[in-house]
Design an enzyme around this catalytic site. Sequence first.
Site, short mmCIF file in Angstrom:
data_model
loop_
_atom_site.label_atom_id
_atom_site.label_comp_id
_atom_site.label_asym_id
_atom_site.label_seq_id
_atom_site.Cartn_x
_atom_site.Cartn_y
_atom_site.Cartn_z
N TRP A 27 9.00 -11.52 -17.45
CA TRP A 27 8.98 -10.48 -18.49
C TRP A 27 8.86 -11.12 -19.86
O TRP A 27 9.28 -12.27 -20.05
CB TRP A 27 10.26 -9.64 -18.42
CG TRP A 27 10.48 -8.96 -17.10
CD1 TRP A 27 11.32 -9.35 -16.11
CD2 TRP A 27 9.85 -7.77 -16.63
NE1 TRP A 27 11.27 -8.48 -15.03
CE2 TRP A 27 10.36 -7.49 -15.34
CE3 TRP A 27 8.90 -6.89 -17.16
CZ2 TRP A 27 9.96 -6.39 -14.57
CZ3 TRP A 27 8.50 -5.80 -16.40
CH2 TRP A 27 9.03 -5.56 -15.13
N TRP A 38 15.27 14.52 -4.44
CA TRP A 38 15.13 13.19 -5.05
C TRP A 38 16.51 12.63 -5.41
O TRP A 38 16.77 11.44 -5.25
CB TRP A 38 14.28 13.25 -6.34
CG TRP A 38 12.82 13.06 -6.12
CD1 TRP A 38 11.87 14.03 -6.13
CD2 TRP A 38 12.13 11.82 -5.84
NE1 TRP A 38 10.64 13.47 -5.89
CE2 TRP A 38 10.76 12.13 -5.72
CE3 TRP A 38 12.54 10.49 -5.70
CZ2 TRP A 38 9.79 11.15 -5.45
CZ3 TRP A 38 11.58 9.51 -5.44
CH2 TRP A 38 10.23 9.84 -5.31
N ASN A 96 12.40 14.87 -18.60
CA ASN A 96 11.96 13.96 -17.52
C ASN A 96 10.58 13.36 -17.77
O ASN A 96 10.36 12.17 -17.56
CB ASN A 96 11.96 14.70 -16.18
CG ASN A 96 11.52 13.80 -15.05
OD1 ASN A 96 12.12 12.77 -14.81
ND2 ASN A 96 10.43 14.17 -14.39
N TRP A 149 14.19 4.08 -13.22
CA TRP A 149 13.67 2.85 -13.87
C TRP A 149 12.91 1.98 -12.88
O TRP A 149 11.85 1.44 -13.21
CB TRP A 149 14.83 2.07 -14.52
CG TRP A 149 15.09 2.63 -15.88
CD1 TRP A 149 16.04 3.55 -16.23
CD2 TRP A 149 14.32 2.38 -17.07
NE1 TRP A 149 15.92 3.87 -17.56
CE2 TRP A 149 14.88 3.17 -18.10
CE3 TRP A 149 13.23 1.57 -17.37
CZ2 TRP A 149 14.37 3.16 -19.40
CZ3 TRP A 149 12.73 1.56 -18.66
CH2 TRP A 149 13.29 2.34 -19.67
N TRP A 186 12.96 -3.94 -16.80
CA TRP A 186 13.42 -2.55 -16.68
C TRP A 186 14.93 -2.43 -16.79
O TRP A 186 15.46 -1.39 -17.18
CB TRP A 186 12.94 -1.93 -15.36
CG TRP A 186 13.32 -2.68 -14.11
CD1 TRP A 186 12.59 -3.66 -13.50
CD2 TRP A 186 14.52 -2.53 -13.32
NE1 TRP A 186 13.25 -4.13 -12.38
CE2 TRP A 186 14.44 -3.45 -12.24
CE3 TRP A 186 15.64 -1.72 -13.41
CZ2 TRP A 186 15.43 -3.57 -11.27
CZ3 TRP A 186 16.63 -1.85 -12.45
CH2 TRP A 186 16.53 -2.77 -11.39
N GLU A 215 13.30 18.30 -6.37
CA GLU A 215 13.97 17.44 -7.36
C GLU A 215 15.42 17.17 -6.94
O GLU A 215 15.93 16.06 -7.09
CB GLU A 215 13.93 18.05 -8.76
CG GLU A 215 12.53 18.27 -9.30
CD GLU A 215 11.69 17.00 -9.31
OE1 GLU A 215 12.23 15.92 -9.55
OE2 GLU A 215 10.48 17.11 -9.05
#
Length: 463
Positions: free
Chosen positions: A298, A269, A333, A374, A351, A266
Amino acid sequence: MSQLVWFRNDLRIDDNPALAAALETNTPVFAVYVEISKQHAGSAHQNALRMHQLRAVNGELAKRGVVLRILTAENFHQAAGAVVDLATALRCNGIYANRESGIHELERDQFVSNHFHGRVSFYGIDTVQPLGTITTGQGTMFKVFTPFKRAWLSRWNEALVSPIKVSSQLPAVEPSTEVDAYTSRRIATLPDVSHWLHPKNTLQRFVQDAAREYDELRDFPAIDGTSKLSPHLAIGAISIQSCVRSLLRGRSIGELNNGESVWLSELIWRDFYRHLMFAYPDISKDKAFQPYTDLIQWDNNQRNFEAWCEGKTGFPIVDAAMRCLNTTGWMHNRLRMVVASFLCKDLMIDWRWGEQYFMSVLIDGDFASNNGGWQWAASAGADAAPYFRIFNPIRQSQRFDEQGAFIRAWIPELKDLPDKAIHDPHGWCDKHQLTTAYCSAIIDRSKSKDRVMTAFAAAKEQL
Ligand code: FAD
């Protein structure tokens, strides 16, 4: 001769190379922090945490003979100008700061270098691996996480530096009363974040007691199974290097158990999204990593967006997550992935709307990680979820909040429902001919998948 240290998202004394370097000159050192209304207009919880941390930094700097000043500015450009003016007025011959990875931050720093006719020194420590150093054989940034992680792991030893000792020969001074007054005034108007203070204890407790079980507990929002360090990392109250060092405690990476290794992933990331942003500056300019997704039509229905923001969609796990976020500034998360998928894939809302809303409320709002999260959820990013993957909010809550403990904590209208009914109260009430005070569902999810597939396919065709 004197020096000026410019604090930004690195509000700490330890592991602060810019501060350490300024103090090593053995000349008077001043410090400055600029509150930027455009950047800090967002989350009240994050602002509160930042004010508490500034108070702590003010006290620690004073012990080391450094006086902190707080300035205000509207934007990055003004902030850079104000710092140059202050350094000039104080007759400083050096400005010291820790580098940040965003394009606007890099431009701001370039401005300072161009306009200050002294020495401007930048140091880098917001990632474990220095930006631009983890690359493919062709010297380009990885577009997928797994090979990035492999390359990251192969170089962990050289990237991890010893703790940076910040020692000072300067006589102690009184903490700045101006900073104390400013932060007290702000804290009085902001939410209470006292349970978030003490980042070092949080880190030590987590690596000693919880990291080994992280892989098993990290997905359950009703359980305290993650470190909750992100708010501190976001404002730089602790360094990412200190997280890795504390996890390892002198061991090599190969000696970590499974839970600890998953936690390390993590942290990688976090590095990945920062390296991406550095390699692809367009990410900081509102662009999707996968250009065709910028052509998606969208739906952007304002009422649906408001229902999502307020936690009134009629989908319990989504609503509980959003109500928790709005009240506390925090979201687990697993729930971030669920609510983000719901917004982009079920409601077909851009988004970027969700990204901005999160930044305005999250206590750990961090541009690189938030944008990465996102774009991942919207299938627009590097190594993102495939576009046909839509989280089913009912199945997600059955799996990760089986007894509904999290839902009950945030949706009082549902607290008396039996466990099996809580994930899909409308279905259950219909079946038992009952009514509930809980809001009805704002969409029929059975059509979501077709709508998403059509929109993504149409966008792909246009490119
Ligand atoms: P732990 O699970 O204990 O992980 C340790 C640290 O690793 C975190 O503190 C964080 O720094 C880093 N990390 C963990 N997961 C990720 C991830 N997926 N991406 C990048 N870094 C990660 N994280 C933020 O810090 N700020 C944000 O604004 C943010 N927005 C997000 C938005 C969405 C839509 C999604 C899906 C994820 C977002 N994340 C964000 C990533 C992640 O949700 C949080 O970092 C994590 O929940 C923080 O909890 P923790 O500190 O207990 O993390």
